[in-house]
Design a protein around this motif. Structure first.
Motif, PDB file in Angstrom:
ATOM      1  N   PRO A 258      19.267  41.922  55.865  1.00 34.67           N
ATOM      2  CA  PRO A 258      20.031  40.678  55.814  1.00 34.67           C
ATOM      3  C   PRO A 258      21.324  40.880  55.015  1.00 34.67           C
ATOM      4  N   THR A 259      22.445  40.623  55.661  1.00 34.71           N
ATOM      5  CA  THR A 259      23.742  40.983  55.073  1.00 34.71           C
ATOM      6  C   THR A 259      24.733  39.828  55.190  1.00 34.71           C
ATOM      7  N   THR A 260      25.396  39.523  54.066  1.00 36.48           N
ATOM      8  CA  THR A 260      26.486  38.551  54.090  1.00 36.48           C
ATOM      9  C   THR A 260      27.756  39.229  53.594  1.00 36.48           C
ATOM     10  N   VAL A 261      28.799  39.143  54.397  1.00 33.30           N
ATOM     11  CA  VAL A 261      30.107  39.691  54.011  1.00 33.30           C
ATOM     12  C   VAL A 261      30.992  38.524  53.593  1.00 33.30           C
ATOM     13  N   PHE A 262      31.615  38.640  52.408  1.00 31.98           N
ATOM     14  CA  PHE A 262      32.548  37.596  51.952  1.00 31.98           C
ATOM     15  C   PHE A 262      33.963  38.034  52.235  1.00 31.98           C
ATOM     16  N   ARG A 263      34.787  37.122  52.689  1.00 28.11           N
ATOM     17  CA  ARG A 263      36.229  37.377  52.711  1.00 28.11           C
ATOM     18  C   ARG A 263      36.853  36.542  51.598  1.00 28.11           C
ATOM     19  N   PHE A 264      37.318  37.233  50.555  1.00 27.75           N
ATOM     20  CA  PHE A 264      37.936  36.552  49.411  1.00 27.75           C
ATOM     21  C   PHE A 264      39.401  36.274  49.711  1.00 27.75           C
ATOM     22  N   PHE A 265      39.898  35.179  49.105  1.00 23.14           N
ATOM     23  CA  PHE A 265      41.306  34.785  49.245  1.00 23.14           C
ATOM     24  C   PHE A 265      41.956  34.779  47.855  1.00 23.14           C
ATOM     25  N   THR A 266      42.761  35.798  47.566  1.00 17.23           N
ATOM     26  CA  THR A 266      43.560  35.920  46.330  1.00 17.23           C
ATOM     27  C   THR A 266      42.911  35.275  45.093  1.00 17.23           C
ATOM     28  N   ALA A 267      41.957  36.003  44.532  1.00 12.51           N
ATOM     29  CA  ALA A 267      41.272  35.514  43.336  1.00 12.51           C
ATOM     30  C   ALA A 267      42.164  35.709  42.110  1.00 12.51           C
ATOM     31  N   TYR A 268      42.075  34.791  41.152  1.00 16.31           N
ATOM     32  CA  TYR A 268      42.866  34.915  39.925  1.00 16.31           C
ATOM     33  C   TYR A 268      42.132  34.220  38.795  1.00 16.31           C
ATOM     34  N   GLY A 269      42.485  34.585  37.561  1.00 18.49           N
ATOM     35  CA  GLY A 269      41.884  33.932  36.401  1.00 18.49           C
ATOM     36  C   GLY A 269      41.786  34.897  35.239  1.00 18.49           C
ATOM     37  N   PRO A 270      41.186  34.466  34.124  1.00 16.53           N
ATOM     38  CA  PRO A 270      41.040  35.308  32.934  1.00 16.53           C
ATOM     39  C   PRO A 270      40.386  36.649  33.265  1.00 16.53           C
ATOM     40  N   TRP A 271      40.770  37.686  32.565  1.00 17.80           N
ATOM     41  CA  TRP A 271      40.304  39.057  32.786  1.00 17.80           C
ATOM     42  C   TRP A 271      40.759  39.589  34.152  1.00 17.80           C
ATOM     43  N   GLY A 272      41.858  39.022  34.672  1.00 20.15           N
ATOM     44  CA  GLY A 272      42.333  39.368  36.015  1.00 20.15           C
ATOM     45  C   GLY A 272      42.981  40.741  36.101  1.00 20.15           C
ATOM     46  N   ARG A 273      43.406  41.076  37.290  1.00 18.25           N
ATOM     47  CA  ARG A 273      43.870  42.437  37.594  1.00 18.25           C
ATOM     48  C   ARG A 273      45.351  42.624  37.292  1.00 18.25           C
ATOM     49  N   PRO A 274      45.699  43.706  36.562  1.00 17.41           N
ATOM     50  CA  PRO A 274      47.100  43.975  36.213  1.00 17.41           C
ATOM     51  C   PRO A 274      48.002  44.282  37.401  1.00 17.41           C
ATOM     52  N   ASP A 275      47.433  44.590  38.575  1.00 15.67           N
ATOM     53  CA  ASP A 275      48.284  44.897  39.739  1.00 15.67           C
ATOM     54  C   ASP A 275      48.621  43.643  40.534  1.00 15.67           C
ATOM     55  N   MET A 276      48.076  42.494  40.141  1.00 18.19           N
ATOM     56  CA  MET A 276      48.286  41.278  40.939  1.00 18.19           C
ATOM     57  C   MET A 276      49.417  40.417  40.361  1.00 18.19           C
ATOM     58  N   ALA A 277      49.980  39.553  41.218  1.00 19.16           N
ATOM     59  CA  ALA A 277      51.209  38.828  40.873  1.00 19.16           C
ATOM     60  C   ALA A 277      51.101  38.054  39.560  1.00 19.16           C
ATOM     61  N   LEU A 278      50.012  37.329  39.356  1.00 14.91           N
ATOM     62  CA  LEU A 278      49.920  36.479  38.163  1.00 14.91           C
ATOM     63  C   LEU A 278      50.072  37.314  36.896  1.00 14.91           C
ATOM     64  N   PHE A 279      49.326  38.411  36.820  1.00 17.13           N
ATOM     65  CA  PHE A 279      49.370  39.295  35.659  1.00 17.13           C
ATOM     66  C   PHE A 279      50.768  39.873  35.483  1.00 17.13           C
ATOM     67  N   LYS A 280      51.332  40.379  36.593  1.00 13.40           N
ATOM     68  CA  LYS A 280      52.653  41.020  36.514  1.00 13.40           C
ATOM     69  C   LYS A 280      53.739  40.018  36.107  1.00 13.40           C
ATOM     70  N   PHE A 281      53.651  38.813  36.638  1.00 11.83           N
ATOM     71  CA  PHE A 281      54.663  37.800  36.318  1.00 11.83           C
ATOM     72  C   PHE A 281      54.579  37.401  34.835  1.00 11.83           C
ATOM     73  N   VAL A 282      53.373  37.157  34.360  1.00 11.02           N
ATOM     74  CA  VAL A 282      53.206  36.735  32.960  1.00 11.02           C
ATOM     75  C   VAL A 282      53.687  37.844  32.023  1.00 11.02           C
ATOM     76  N   GLU A 283      53.296  39.070  32.340  1.00  3.96           N
ATOM     77  CA  GLU A 283      53.702  40.229  31.531  1.00  3.96           C
ATOM     78  C   GLU A 283      55.236  40.328  31.476  1.00  3.96           C
ATOM     79  N   ALA A 284      55.869  40.214  32.645  1.00  6.73           N
ATOM     80  CA  ALA A 284      57.328  40.367  32.727  1.00  6.73           C
ATOM     81  C   ALA A 284      58.050  39.220  32.013  1.00  6.73           C
TER      82      ALA A 284
END
Ligand SMILES: NC(=O)c1ccc[n+]([C@@H]2O[C@H](COP(=O)([O-])OP(=O)(O)OC[C@H]3O[C@@H](n4cnc5c(N)ncnc54)[C@H](O)[C@@H]3O)[C@@H](O)[C@H]2O)c1
Length: 334
Positions: free
Chosen positions: A173-199
């Motif tokens: 039994p298998t469920t595949v999720f398609r995620f849509f641009t996740a964001y929030g605390p402990w987020g990824r440094p390669d993603m827009a939110l992190f890069k924008f805040v850093e810059a």
């Protein structure tokens, strides 16, 4: 439940593991700690998880068959959550091989171990990028994914189709999720939110692609985790009745694909304004052309998600961005 989660040092895996532990489950985490972005952030996430007795971390690459098999065989998981991957749309133009290794070979190894160990449910992370050039909005699970625009999308689509064949042949039994641009605390440094805040905090310009004419269906991490946790309990059955017009339940396997997104696309410029508001500073904007492999818009169909679990992501972008900024300032002491 005994859960095995891959990618627990990653953004989503870290949050999900915390949730599973809080719900009373045991979690065995597997992560190769790849240097795609700051490994210290990954180590800090793992250190948080290791405060709990119900969590056990293993450092292991998915491609390392014998080590991975040893961990799975010892854990004998009832639930397998496969989140580890080489993520990122843009980096897939630079280093496509990393995507084949992690997302195709690595996912194949996970499938082989599920065939052997027969968990009650295998859930795995795919992406809205799988919809590629599709422009029929909202993007529904039953819609076309035949035109991926990047090797990232192509490897995730490969994972989806390999998983379908395993679900069919071996009754997993298998469920595949398609995620849509996740964001929030402990987020990824390669993603827009992190890069924008850093810059912005460093007084640097931010790059705004396609002159801001883009929209994303952003998903706040707590909403994403709520969706995943509920879907882990929603095990697809072979031959069951479809519960929505967009139900992707396979006619020949206990296998389903589900979007986890809220269906509320936000324009890039509104996103930047939310960041400026949370930081109390104006961004210096560098308007640029569209990047190769990017899509103009994402918007999840939420019909199937809501029919399955009675929930859909709804945290407003302003609230979620403010939570991220609070975490960022605290973590980096800026
Ligand atoms: N965050 C998003 O917006 C988003 C959107 C769509 C899909 N996804 C998918 O969700 C999953 C989780 O993403 P995330 O945002 O947490 O990414 P992440 O990069 O923060 O986490 C992935 C983790 O997997 C590990 N990893 C990578 N390759 C590995 C390998 N070969 N062997 C072992 N470990 C390996 C990395 O060290 C990392 O800790 C991924 O499958 C990603 O493709 C994420």
């Amino acid at each position: 439940m005994r859960c095995l989660v891959t990618g627990t040092a990653g953004f989503v895996g870290f949050h999900l593991a915390r949730r599973l532990i809080a719900d009373g489950h045991e979690v065995v985490g597997v992560d190769g700690m790849t240097p795609y972005y700051d490994v210290r952030l990954k180590e800090d996430r793992v250190a948080q998880l290791e405060r709990h007795n119900a969590f056990q971390a293993h450092r292991c690459m998915l491609e390392d068959w014998s080590s991975l098999a040893g961990i799975f065989r010892e854990a004998r998981p009832e639930l397998v959550v496969h989140l580890a991957a080489q993520a990122g749309v843009r980096y897939s133009l630079e280093n496509p091989r990393a995507y084949i290794d992690s997302n195709v070979t690595g996912s194949f190894n996970v499938l082989e171990l599920c065939r052997e160990l027969r968990p009650r449910h295998l859930v795995m992370a795919s992406t809205s990028s799988a919809y590629g050039a599709s422009a029929t909005f909202p993007l529904a699970e039953t819609g076309s994914t035949d035109h991926p625009l990047t090797i990232y999308a192509a490897t995730k689509k490969s994972m989806e189709t390999m998983a379908h064949s395993y679900a069919h042949l071996w009754d997993i039994p298998t469920t595949v999720f398609r995620f849509f641009t996740a964001y929030g605390p402990w987020g990824r440094p390669d993603m827009a939110l992190f890069k924008f805040v850093e810059a912005i905090l460093a007084g640097r310009q931010i790059d705004i692609y396609n002159h801001g004419r883009m929209e994303r269906d952003f998903t706040y991490i707590d909403d994403l985790v709520e969706g995943i946790a509920r879907l882990c309990e929603t095990v697809p059955a072979r031959g069951a009745t479809r519960i929505a017009a967009t139900d992707s339940l396979s006619p020949v396997a206990p296998y389903r694909i589900v979007n986890i997104g809220g269906g509320h696309p936000v324009s890039l410029l509104r996103f930047v304004e939310a960041i400026e508001q949370a930081l109390g500073r104006k961004a210096e904007r560098n308007y640029m052309d569209m990047q190769p492999g990017d899509v103009l818009r994402t918007e999840a169909s939420t019909e199937l998600l809501e029919a399955l679990i009675g929930f859909r992501p709804a945290t407003p972008i302003e609230t979620g961005v403010a939570e991220f900024v609070r975490w960022y300032r605290d973590y980096y002491r800026v």
